[in-house]
Structure formats: C-alpha cells, structure tokens
Write an enzyme that holds these catalytic residues in place. Structure first.
Site, PDB file in Angstrom:
ATOM      1  N   GLU A  54       0.815  -1.229   0.000  1.00 30.13           N
ATOM      2  CA  GLU A  54       0.000   0.000   0.000  1.00 30.13           C
ATOM      3  C   GLU A  54       0.845   1.275   0.000  1.00 30.13           C
ATOM      4  O   GLU A  54       0.457   2.268   0.606  1.00 30.13           O
ATOM      5  CB  GLU A  54      -0.950   0.019   1.205  1.00 30.13           C
ATOM      6  CG  GLU A  54      -2.021  -1.038   1.151  1.00 30.13           C
ATOM      7  CD  GLU A  54      -3.142  -0.798   2.154  1.00 30.13           C
ATOM      8  OE1 GLU A  54      -2.900  -0.149   3.192  1.00 30.13           O
ATOM      9  OE2 GLU A  54      -4.266  -1.234   1.893  1.00 30.13           O
TER      10      GLU A  54
ATOM     11  N   GLU B 271      -7.000  -7.572  -0.386  1.00 32.42           N
ATOM     12  CA  GLU B 271      -7.503  -7.486   0.992  1.00 32.42           C
ATOM     13  C   GLU B 271      -8.980  -7.123   0.994  1.00 32.42           C
ATOM     14  O   GLU B 271      -9.341  -5.971   0.772  1.00 32.42           O
ATOM     15  CB  GLU B 271      -6.729  -6.427   1.799  1.00 32.42           C
ATOM     16  CG  GLU B 271      -5.330  -6.828   2.137  1.00 32.42           C
ATOM     17  CD  GLU B 271      -4.607  -5.795   3.009  1.00 32.42           C
ATOM     18  OE1 GLU B 271      -5.275  -5.048   3.767  1.00 32.42           O
ATOM     19  OE2 GLU B 271      -3.369  -5.727   2.904  1.00 32.42           O
TER      20      GLU B 271
HETATM   21  C1  GAL Z   1      -4.382  -2.436   5.136  1.00 33.54           C
HETATM   22  C2  GAL Z   1      -2.991  -3.041   5.278  1.00 33.54           C
HETATM   23  C3  GAL Z   1      -3.022  -4.311   6.112  1.00 33.54           C
HETATM   24  C4  GAL Z   1      -3.819  -4.074   7.365  1.00 33.54           C
HETATM   25  C5  GAL Z   1      -5.203  -3.591   7.009  1.00 33.54           C
HETATM   26  C6  GAL Z   1      -6.072  -3.292   8.196  1.00 33.54           C
HETATM   27  O1  GAL Z   1      -4.306  -1.106   4.805  1.00 33.54           O
HETATM   28  O2  GAL Z   1      -2.455  -3.336   4.017  1.00 33.54           O
HETATM   29  O3  GAL Z   1      -1.720  -4.709   6.415  1.00 33.54           O
HETATM   30  O4  GAL Z   1      -3.153  -3.133   8.123  1.00 33.54           O
HETATM   31  O5  GAL Z   1      -5.112  -2.388   6.312  1.00 33.54           O
HETATM   32  O6  GAL Z   1      -6.278  -4.419   8.942  1.00 33.54           O
END
Ligand code: GAL
Length: 621
Positions: A185, A254
């Site tokens: 990110e 994600e």
């Molecule tokens: C995203 C990040 C993850 C985790 C998630 C929140 O932005 O890539 O590593 O932090 O948010 O749980």
C-alpha cells in the site's frame, strides 16, 4: 505395432515422465487480462489470509483444513521481518516463525500460497514488521529511494526468496507459491515522499523481478505499479477497481472481513451478507482473484501488536475466530458463495462479462462463451427489494444483494439469503481461581539498575530501541522552602507532555497521576497536583508504549515518550519552573522484565492470601 501390454507400459512411462517433469520444472504461473494463469489455465481463485505467527504450529493444519473446507484455493500470508531477524544477521525460523513448515502444510492440503514478503507489511504489527535495528543504520530513510534502506530490503527479500527456493516451494519448482507481493500500500502514502517515491517503487519492482521466482509479483494499492507488477485493490469493496493495464487481471488482495480491535474501541463486526455481496459484485464485474483479510486473524502474541493501542486479540471478526473455531454463519455462507462462484468458473475464465443495466440500481453481468453461460444479477439499492426481468424470467432481488446463476437461468445463491447454520458458540464462564492462588511481586518505583544521566528529555524509542515498553525518567530537584508554598490556595502542579503512549508520575515515591493516549491520538498532556517538600524531591516518570506505529508516511519517525515540556507550575508568586533541560536519569525496562516475570517462571513470586492493594506498581500472576 505395440501390443496391449506394450501400450500400457508406454502410457505408464508417459505418465511418469509427466510427473517427473512437474516435479523438476513445476508449473508455469503467468497472467493475462482475465486471470492468473496456472499451467496454461485461467483460474478463478478464492484466497484467505492466515498469518502464521498469529497462531501456533499445532493449530496450523486445522486452520488450513478449515480454509480448504470453506472453499479456499489459496492461503495468503505476510512475512514478518522483525521476527525472523530480531538482530541484524541473526535469523529465527523456529516454532511459530517456521515459515517453511507453514508453506509446506498448505501445500500438503493441496492449496496454493500467496507470499506477501513486503518486507514492510503494516498488518497492525509492531513497527509495521520492520526490525527496530533498521532505524539505527547510519543515513537510513525507510521506504524511499535510499541506498542503506534498499540494501537491507533487498537482502531480506533475497533471504526469504532463497529460503523458499531451497525448499522448492515456488510453483515454478513444483511448490505451492503462485504469487508474491513486494511493498504494501505504498501508493496510499507515497506523495509525502516526493519524487523519490517513484524511483523507489521502480527499484522495488525491478529488484523483485530480478529474484527470478518464476511466479508473478503484485503491488497492492499502487496504481502506478510498473510492469510486470500487478497492481491490486484493498478495501471493503473493490468491484469498481480496474488495474493499470489491460494486460493485467483484476485482483483484490484485501477484502476486510471485519476489522482489528483497538484498546478502548468497539469490537468490530461485518455482517456476512455484506461481505458476500461485495465478493459477488467483484466477480460480477470481472474480478478473478479475491483474498479475505483475515480468514483467520488470531492473536498478537508477546509484544507483536502494532499501534499504538492495538489489542492482543486479532480476531478480526474473521470466518475462523481467534481460537480457530468456525464463525457461523460467516464461514458457512461464504463457503456456499464460493461453491456458487466456482460453478461459474468455466464461463468466467472464457470471456469478459457483458454488463448491462436492468433499471435503477440494478445490474446484470453475463459471461457467455457460447458453450458456457453464467450470470450475476445485482440490486445495489440499500433498502428496496426489487423484482427484475432477465432473459424472459423474473427474479426477486433483495436489497443490497447479488443472485448467482451459473447457467444463466437458475439462481443457486443470493448473497442476502443465508442457508448455512447460524451457530452461536456458548462459552462457559469459570470464576477466577481463589485469591490465594494468585501471586505477586512489587515493582520498585524509579531507577533500580543500569541507569545513565544526561541533560534533557530523550525520545523513548531512540533510547530503548524497543527492547522494552518502559522507560523511567527520573529527576532529583531541590526546592527552596519558600518555593513550595501553595499559591492562592491552589496546589502546585506537575505538568508533563509526552508523545505517548502512557505515563505514570511519582513524586517522592508516591503516585501523583497518570495519563494515557488513545489509538487516534497517542499524545499525553497531564497536570497533576503535587506536594513538594522543602529540599530534595524526586520525580520519577514511567513512560510506556503500547505497540509501535505501523501505518502512515514516515510512521517510523512518530516517536514516543516524554519529550516535554515538564514543568512545575504554581510555585510561590506564580512562578513556573521548567525541568525539561535538567539532568535526567534513565532506565530502560522494569525490574520484573529483567527477572523474566512475563514468562511466569520466576522463583520470586510471592503467594499470599491477601493481595496488596493501592501499591503503585505490581506484577500479578
Ligand atoms: C491495510 C494493510 C493491512 C492491514 C489492514 C487493516 O491497509 O495493508 O496490512 O493493516 O489495512 O487491517
């Protein structure tokens, strides 16, 4: 002419050659605009995050099996640099850190692996997964075009890739790893790093490619990811996402199944109907790879929690709960969803979707390859159920739902309708053991060992190197008798400002006050009435961190601890004395830590049927 026996032998030989070829050369993993292509076949892939150090090796086989039973094809994990290299050049891959074992267990279950090396990972992990020693390398600037940083990032990435290669774990070698991630990110925060951000990300891409893993690399939330990196989406919804090239597949790395828990925050909850809707929308609109973050969240053991103020539980409201139990109906409904999507796979990999409107807030997507047809019908209105006509049939679509028709006719699943069991686990309460079974040890107030004295207030992380959460700041100051009088009847106060995350202040050995930040704002500013005595007074300030920052531009420089000012206000005649630049004495860590009390094994524990009360600092077991 071969006789039957001869033919049989030939078939067996060909098969054996095939097996040997696969064993030594593995499978080809590539991609095109539709999908990740494994062994020449486009695939619709369902993935789920399980971070190996957030559970125990004893739990891994069961977690992986439950993931497989839930319809996952891929297990995704980050790699945690700080665990594997706690001291520069000293590696640890044992126990909960046994990455090779974890990857092999996933392979044994017949699933693929997405290895997100990072090595910056965010992940609600202490310092975003970076080992603290990085910060002390002369001239280093983290996550930018900086030679000392790039050298370390490349060294660790190579270490992990080589470890995987030695064990033949890449798909190109016959192993389960089909994808890898570099960085994490960075695109969300890169503007703050100026022009160096661009050259850094270009360097990161070519450094990754030069590792020759034989499988594709991804960069998440990085819209300018250079070819051949696949830029992917993270978020609660990713149906509107498009990759930065029409040669790359639409991937969601994600899909947040819930959220992480912060101290003082609400326990996160995301309804499965909403997750299923988001997933179906993603596949409806051309997606072919989707990963649940988290599928099993687990536990932040030891001091691994990021922060500040991220809780020990990393349950995440995930389909498998913190303890590895099925969370129902979340797990079951998603399993049903995966089955429905997989029925559409032949049509989905054969062609792009034809997306049309069926009316306001209504959308159909049809994957029609000629030989296979699959359709997704969506109602994105949040309140109204609507009946639509599609291909001459009518379908009732509940609000905020998608119906899946693997043959373009029959609905096998609607995301808002749950058929799977709603199992609410019942926990039995057990009262705490009798007080007599508790043990305690008093922690002394103030400096007790290894102290040093300097003028001024020191930033905490630079002082402790995160060897402990605790840092004592102690001062001995002399006040004249006429200074300590209370002014106008109001008390003399001690004013302390700290970058966080919490502090306890003691004056002449007695607790004077406390302050604590929050996950939103770790800073602490407190004023507390104090009683000074004429002559020598001791001020002992215990500052503590609750998980180091893991996210944001320059997060590594956030800092912590009492950086001042520290003042005594309200002395006689209204004078304020600033103590900030006085001679302060420092001690990293508590005596109890030196005695290894957190392990619970020290012989020094006192057992007593009456536990001490109103003591400033006590360890309890
Ligand atoms: C995203 C990040 C993850 C985790 C998630 C929140 O932005 O890539 O590593 O932090 O948010 O749980």
């Amino acid at each position: 002419m071969l006789n039957m026996r001869g033919k049989e032998i030939l078939v067996v030989l060909c098969w054996l050659l095939g097996v040997i070829a696969t064993m030594s050369f593995g499978v080809d993993v590539t991609y095109d605009h539709r999908a990740v292509v494994i062994d020449g076949k486009r695939r619709v892939l369902i993935s789920g995050s399980i971070h190996y150090p957030r559970s125990t090796p004893e739990m891994w086989p069961d977690l992986i099996q439950k993931s497989k039973d839930g319809g996952l094809d891929v297990i995704e994990t980050y790699v945690f640099w700080d665990l594997h290299e706690p001291v520069q050049y000293q590696y640890n891959f044992e126990g909960r850190y046994d990455l090779v074992k974890f990857v092999k267990l996933v392979a044994e279950a017949g699933l693929y692996v997405h290895l997100r090396i990072g090595p910056y990972v965010c992940a609600e992990w202490n310092y975003g997964g970076f080992p603290l020693w990085l910060h002390f390398i002369p001239g280093i600037e983290l996550r930018t075009d900086n030679e000392p940083f790039k050298a370390e990032m490349q060294r660790f990435t190579t270490k992990i890739v080589d470890l995987m290669k030695q064990e033949n774990l890449y798909a190109s070698q016959g192993g389960p790893i089909i994808l890898s991630q570099i960085e994490n990110e960075y695109g969300n925060i890169d503007a703050a790093y100026g022009p160096a951000a661009k050259s850094y990300i270009e360097w990161a891409a070519s450094m990754a490619v030069s590792q020759n893993t034989g499988v594709p690399w991804v960069m998440c939330q990085q819209s300018d990811a250079p070819d051949p990196m696949i830029n992917t989406c993270n978020g609660f919804y990713c149906d509107q996402f498009t990759p930065n090239s029409d040669k790359k597949p639409k991937m969601w790395t994600e899909d947040w199944t819930g959220w992480f828990l912060s101290f003082g925050g609400a326990v996160p909850y995301r309804p499965v109907e909403d997750i299923a809707f988001a997933v179906a929308r993603f596949f409806q609109r051309g997606g072919t790879f989707q990963n649940y973050y988290m599928y099993h969240g687990g536990t932040n053991f030891g001091r691994t929690s990021g922060g500040p103020f991220i809780a020990t539980s990393y349950d995440y409201d995930a389909p498998l709960d913190e303890y590895g139990q099925l969370r129902q109906p979340k797990w079951g409904h998603l399993k049903d969803l995966h089955k429905a999507i997989k029925l559409c796979e032949p049509a989905m990999v054969a062609t792009d979707p034809n997306i049309t409107s069926l009316g306001q807030n209504l959308e159909a997507a049809v994957y029609n390859s000629g030989s296979a047809c699959a359709a997704f019908l969506a109602n994105i209105d949040t309140t109204s159920d609507i009946t639509v006509n599609f291909n001459g049939n009518s379908y009732l679509l509940p609000a905020w739902s998608v119906s899946i028709l693997p043959d373009c006719k029959n609905v096998v699943l609607n995301t808002a309708k749950i058929n799977s069991v709603t199992l609410v686990p019942s926990f039995t309460r057990q009262s705490l053991k009798a007080l007599s079974e508790w043990n305690y040890i008093n922690e002394p107030v103030g400096i007790s060992k290894d102290a040093f004295t300097v003028a001024g207030l020191l930033e905490q992380i630079n002082t402790t190197a995160d060897k402990s959460d605790y840092l004592w700041y102690s001062l001995s100051a002399v006040f004249e008798a006429n200074e300590t009088f209370f002014r106008d009847g109001s008390k003399t106060v001690l004013h302390v400002e700290s970058l966080g995350h919490g502090l306890r202040a003691f004056v002449n050995g007695k607790l004077a006050g406390s302050g604590i930040g929050s996950s939103g704002n770790a800073k602490v500013s407190v004023e507390m009435p104090v009683e000074l005595v004429p002559g020598r007074n001791t001020i002992d300030l215990l500052s503590f961190t609750v998980g180091l920052q893991n996210y944001g531009a320059f997060y590594d420089k956030t800092g912590a601890g009492i950086t001042g000012p520290v003042q005594i206000k309200g002395l006689k005649n209204g004078t304020t004395i600033d103590l900030s630049s006085k001679q302060w004495t420092y001690q990293t860590g508590l005596q109890g830590e030196a005695l290894n009390l957190p392990s619970g094994n020290s012989p020094q524990w006192v057992s007593n049927s009456t536990l001490p009360k109103n003591q400033p600092l006590i360890w309890y077991k």
